[in-house]
Design an enzyme around this catalytic site. Structure first.
Site, PDB file in Angstrom:
ATOM      1  N   SER A  45      -3.178   0.150  -5.648  1.00 15.29           N
ATOM      2  CA  SER A  45      -1.702   0.111  -5.725  1.00 15.29           C
ATOM      3  C   SER A  45      -1.088  -0.904  -4.949  1.00 15.29           C
ATOM      4  CB  SER A  45      -1.279   1.545  -5.277  1.00 15.29           C
ATOM      5  OG  SER A  45      -1.755   1.675  -3.851  1.00 15.29           O
ATOM      6  N   HIS A 106       3.775   2.686   3.057  1.00 16.19           N
ATOM      7  CA  HIS A 106       2.510   2.900   1.979  1.00 16.19           C
ATOM      8  C   HIS A 106       2.415   1.553   1.384  1.00 16.19           C
ATOM      9  CE1 HIS A 106       0.540   4.323  -1.607  1.00 16.19           C
ATOM     10  NE2 HIS A 106      -0.199   5.048  -0.847  1.00 16.19           N
ATOM     11  N   THR A 108       2.682   0.781  -1.846  1.00 15.42           N
ATOM     12  CA  THR A 108       3.072   0.655  -3.088  1.00 15.42           C
ATOM     13  C   THR A 108       4.595   0.223  -2.646  1.00 15.42           C
ATOM     14  OG1 THR A 108       1.787   2.118  -4.159  1.00 15.42           O
ATOM     15  CG2 THR A 108       3.779   1.500  -5.343  1.00 15.42           C
TER      16      THR A 108
END
Length: 212
Positions: A45, A106, A108
């Site tokens: 991702s 995170h 993403t």
């Protein structure tokens, strides 16, 4: 999958299986996307988000770092990708907002602002043997840098990575990113609970950090 759905759609309508195209197949323009990363057939991702936000392929697991550099952490200008959509929008004075149901650090969401760092270095992670900090510019710290410091909205989970251990956070460097962000100039508001979020009334030109 697309072909299967087209066939099923036409069968339900008692058409020949190629008679009626799907709606998106009638669009006047078509684009092709290669979804592999620079280093792997299957992208993660972080690399996929970097590709979407910057137009560049990078190695799996890396944020804002040019392909092939492969350092845990770097601030060398030649190693960095610094012209992504987040950077350009901020430079043009366009309001940018990031809202996620995962941690704001995170891989993403962080791909929109983090530079020169492995995705796993979300806070001041230390070597288990030497206790040495693995990155002096971890992802959470980069919330205090451009472009993230200028985002109108930055909201998600992962509050522990923004707070010192004395506040039940995971940081061992004594820094409280949320407090530093709030005191970094201009109208700013930190939301620390669902109740605060529900009661919040937006104010013109006020930036919001939600650590929920």
């Amino acid at each position: 999958m697309v072909t299967s759905y087209r066939i099923a759609k036409n069968q339900r309508a008692h058409n020949d299986y190629v008679q009626a195209p799907l709606f998106f197949e009638t669009f006047p323009y078509t684009g092709l996307v290669k979804t592999y990363s620079y280093s792997n057939h299957v992208t993660d991702s972080a690399a996929s988000a970097v590709a979407m936000y910057t137009g560049r392929k990078v190695d799996n697991g890396y944020l804002g770092m040019r392909a092939g550099v492969l350092k845990k952490c770097t601030t060398e200008p030649d190693d960095l990708i610094e012209d992504g959509i987040g950077d350009r929008a901020v430079d043009k004075g366009i309001a940018v907002g990031v809202v996620t149901n995962t941690r704001i650090t995170h891989g993403t969401p962080a791909a929109l602002y983090a530079k020169g760092v492995q995705r796993k270095l979300e806070y001041d992670v230390r070597n288990k043997t030497t206790s040495e900090v693995l990155c002096s510019n971890d992802i959470a710290l980069q919330i205090l840098n451009r472009p993230a410091i200028e985002f109108q909205v930055l909201m998600g989970g992962g509050r522990a990575y923004l707070m010192d251990a004395t506040r039940s956070g995971k940081r061992s460097d004594g820094r409280n990113i949320d407090v530093e962000w709030e005191n970094s100039g201009g109208k700013r508001k930190v939301l620390r609970s669902r109740r605060e979020l529900e009661q919040y009334e937006a104010s013109e030109n006020e930036k919001v950090l939600g650590e929920l």
